[in-house]
Enzyme design. Sequence first.
Site, PDB file in Angstrom:
ATOM      1  N   CYS A  37       0.851  -1.209   0.000  1.00 17.86           N
ATOM      2  CA  CYS A  37       0.000   0.000   0.000  1.00 17.86           C
ATOM      3  C   CYS A  37       0.881   1.251   0.000  1.00 17.86           C
ATOM      4  CB  CYS A  37      -0.912  -0.034   1.227  1.00 17.86           C
ATOM      5  SG  CYS A  37      -1.778   1.503   1.568  1.00 17.86           S
ATOM      6  N   CYS A  40       0.065   3.926   2.564  1.00 17.48           N
ATOM      7  CA  CYS A  40       0.517   3.478   3.889  1.00 17.48           C
ATOM      8  C   CYS A  40       1.969   3.881   4.112  1.00 17.48           C
ATOM      9  CB  CYS A  40       0.397   1.959   4.020  1.00 17.48           C
ATOM     10  SG  CYS A  40      -1.287   1.319   3.919  1.00 17.48           S
TER      11      CYS A  40
END
Length: 286
Positions: A37, A40
């Site tokens: 991600c 993230c």
Amino acid sequence: MPASPYVVNVTRETFQQDIVQKSMEVPVVIDFWAPWCNPCQQLAPILEGLADEMGGKFILAKVNTDEQPEIAQAFRIESLPTVFAMIQGQPVDQFAGALTAEQVREWVSRLLPSPTQQLAQEAMGLIESDPKEAESKFREALMLSPDEDSLKIMLARVVLSQGRLDECATIIEELEKRGFLEPEAERVKSELDVRRTAAESGGVDAARKAAEADPTNLTLQIHLAEAYAASQQHRKALELCLGIVQNDFGEARAEAKTTMVKIFDMLGPASELTGEFRRKLATALY
């Protein structure tokens, strides 16, 4: 594992300790992320840097959703990154997506206790071990928030614990001007009343001698009960008052009942003694 003491990687096995239990002490920020991600990866250094900067004012708990899907399912995570805040074992706030550093700082700041709350928390932890220092912190907190009645109640409690009855009475009287008292303030007032009467009687030894010298004087028996209660001998106090309630039907009976109720207030509703003697009092009265 993260090098920072304020950042932890959480697993299913450590969830209870690292998140639930820790949130009883400080806010815990849970970062749900995954290695693939990209947002993230953008958010992570912001959260980790803030955790280090604030030096333990909150704990950052990182949950790799690829490795810990059960935790993600429990929080119903639908997108990454998602960040939750836990305080006192309960989720209190959340956001999804990568925020800017300023937005994250603002969000975290809302979770942290105010200076008044911080002082009050520190004071609460010192009431038993260092009542003088607890008093100092309560007074400092009241300087910041002079209208916070809960702080006044705790100040009255800690002043009373140091035996300064008149000072405690002044605080309680000021609170009573509002037209009501909170349950905790009622408890302080009840203990104050009992300790005042006990002080006037000269303590347990003097009250016992007076009661033994005039055994038919039930008022002196009640004064002895109050002296027992003031010296933490609550069972003896309640037994003495209960005996008067069971055997007398005059003014002393009502006075003994009132003293028992004050002792119940001192002990609190969760006390086993309170439950036991409330039942015995109800039986004696009805």
